[in-house]
Design an enzyme around this catalytic site. Structure first.
Site, PDB file in Angstrom:
ATOM      1  N   SER A  77       0.801  -1.226   0.000  1.00 19.70           N
ATOM      2  CA  SER A  77       0.000   0.000   0.000  1.00 19.70           C
ATOM      3  C   SER A  77       0.828   1.268   0.000  1.00 19.70           C
ATOM      4  CB  SER A  77      -0.938   0.014   1.220  1.00 19.70           C
ATOM      5  OG  SER A  77      -0.204   0.156   2.418  1.00 19.70           O
ATOM      6  N   LYS A 122       0.714   4.749   6.824  1.00 16.42           N
ATOM      7  CA  LYS A 122       0.117   5.556   5.747  1.00 16.42           C
ATOM      8  C   LYS A 122       0.756   6.944   5.757  1.00 16.42           C
ATOM      9  CE  LYS A 122      -2.947   2.296   4.899  1.00 16.42           C
ATOM     10  NZ  LYS A 122      -2.845   1.458   3.682  1.00 16.42           N
TER      11      LYS A 122
END
Length: 258
Positions: A77, A122
Site C-alpha cells: 500500500s 500511511k
C-alpha cells in the site's frame, strides 16, 4: 673536623613525605562500588558474557518501548517508496513533546476500532481542520483549496484517487492515504465507518524516519515538498465553514490491501 654529612635544605625538601593515612572506611567503600558486577557475573551462567547480553537486552527493550520501534511493511500500500518486507524505524518521540503530525509525514498507527485490529502505515494528507477534496479538474487532491502535486511519491500509473470525497478533518484527527492508491485501504474506504475514516492523533505510534532493511534500500524518509504551499485550515475562509461531517461519493474501487 666533623666529617659527618649534614642534610641540606634541598635534601630535607626532596625527601619523600609520609604517605597520608587513608581512612578505613574509604577502602571498603571504594571496593564495594565494583563488587556487585562480579558477584552478578558469578551468579549468572556464562558469567560476564551473559551479563553483557542481559544489559543489552534491557537497553533494547527500553529503546523499543520509549524511543524507536522497528516495523515491517506488510503490504504494497505504500509502494513504491516502501516495499513489502522493508523494515523501517519508527520514531516514537516525534510527537511526544508538543509536535503534531504534519501533512506528508509517513506515520504508523494503531487501527483498532477504525481500520482493523493491527498497526498500519500511511501518509498524512490532512490534519485537524483541513478541508480535503478529490478531485480538482486535473484529477489532483485539494487541501484547503490548494491542489497538491503528488507525482514524486505516488505509485507510477495510479491516479490520486478513484473515490470521490469531500471531507473536513476533525480536530485531533488525521486523514491518511497510501502511496499506492489502487492497492491501499485507507481513510477513503472507511468514510462511513465509526470515526469517518479519520485516525485519532492519540493512536499514532510514531513517524517512520528510516528504512533500515534491506541495506540496499537504506534511506531516510523525507517529508515531500508537495504540501509546503498548502495554507492553514483557517486561511481557506468560508470554504469549509459549516462542514462537520465527511462526505464521500464512490466512483470506483480503491483496493482492499493494507
Amino acid at each position: 673536623m666533623d666529617t659527618e654529612a649534614q642534610p641540606t635544605e634541598r635534601d630535607r625538601s626532596s625527601s619523600p613525605s609520609e604517605p597520608e593515612d587513608i581512612s578505613e572506611s574509604e577502602g571498603p567503600e571504594g571496593r564495594s562500588r565494583f563488587a556487585l558486577v562480579p558477584r552478578i557475573a558469578e551468579w549468572l551462567p556464562g558469567g560476564r558474557i551473559s551479563l553483557t547480553l542481559l544489559v543489552l537486552l534491557v537497553f533494547l527493550l527500553l529503546l523499543n518501548s520509549f524511543v524507536v520501534r522497528p516495523f515491517e511493511i506488510p503490504s504494497g500500500s505504500m509502494e513504491s517508496g516502501l516495499r513489502i518486507g522493508d523494515r523501517v524505524l519508527v520514531n516514537k518521540l516525534a510527537y511526544r513533546f508538543g509536535a503534531d503530525p504534519r501533512r506528508g509525514d509517513v506515520v504508523v498507527f494503531d487501527g483498532s476500532g477504525y481500520f482493523g485490529d493491527a498497526d498500519y502505515i500511511k501518509r498524512v494528507v490532512g490534519v485537524g481542520g483541513d478541508h480535503v477534496v478529490c478531485c480538482d479538474k486535473e484529477g489532483r487532491i485539494q487541501v484547503n483549496g490548494r491542489s497538491v502535486d503528488e507525482s514524486t511519491f505516488l505509485y507510477a500509473g495510479d491516479s490520486p484517487s478513484q473515490v470521490r470525497f469531500d471531507v473536513v478533518v476533525p480536530d485531533g484527527s488525521l486523514f491518511v492515504l497510501g502511496d499506492h492508491r489502487s492497492a491501499s485501504s485507507d481513510s477513503r474506504d472507511h468514510l462511513g465507518s465509526p470515526g469517518g475514516g479519520m485516525i485519532p492523533v492519540d493512536d499514532v505510534i510514531g513517524r517512520a524516519d528510516w528504512i533500515v532493511w534491506p541495506t540496499a534500500h537504506w534511506t531516510r524518509l523525507q517529508r515531500p515538498d508537495a504540501y509546503a504551499r498548502v495554507p492553514a485550515a483557517e486561511a481557506e475562509g468560508a470554504l469549509g465553514a459549516g462542514r462537520s461531517a465527511p462526505r464521500a461519493q464512490a466512483s470506483g474501487g480503491a483496493g482492499a490491501h493494507g
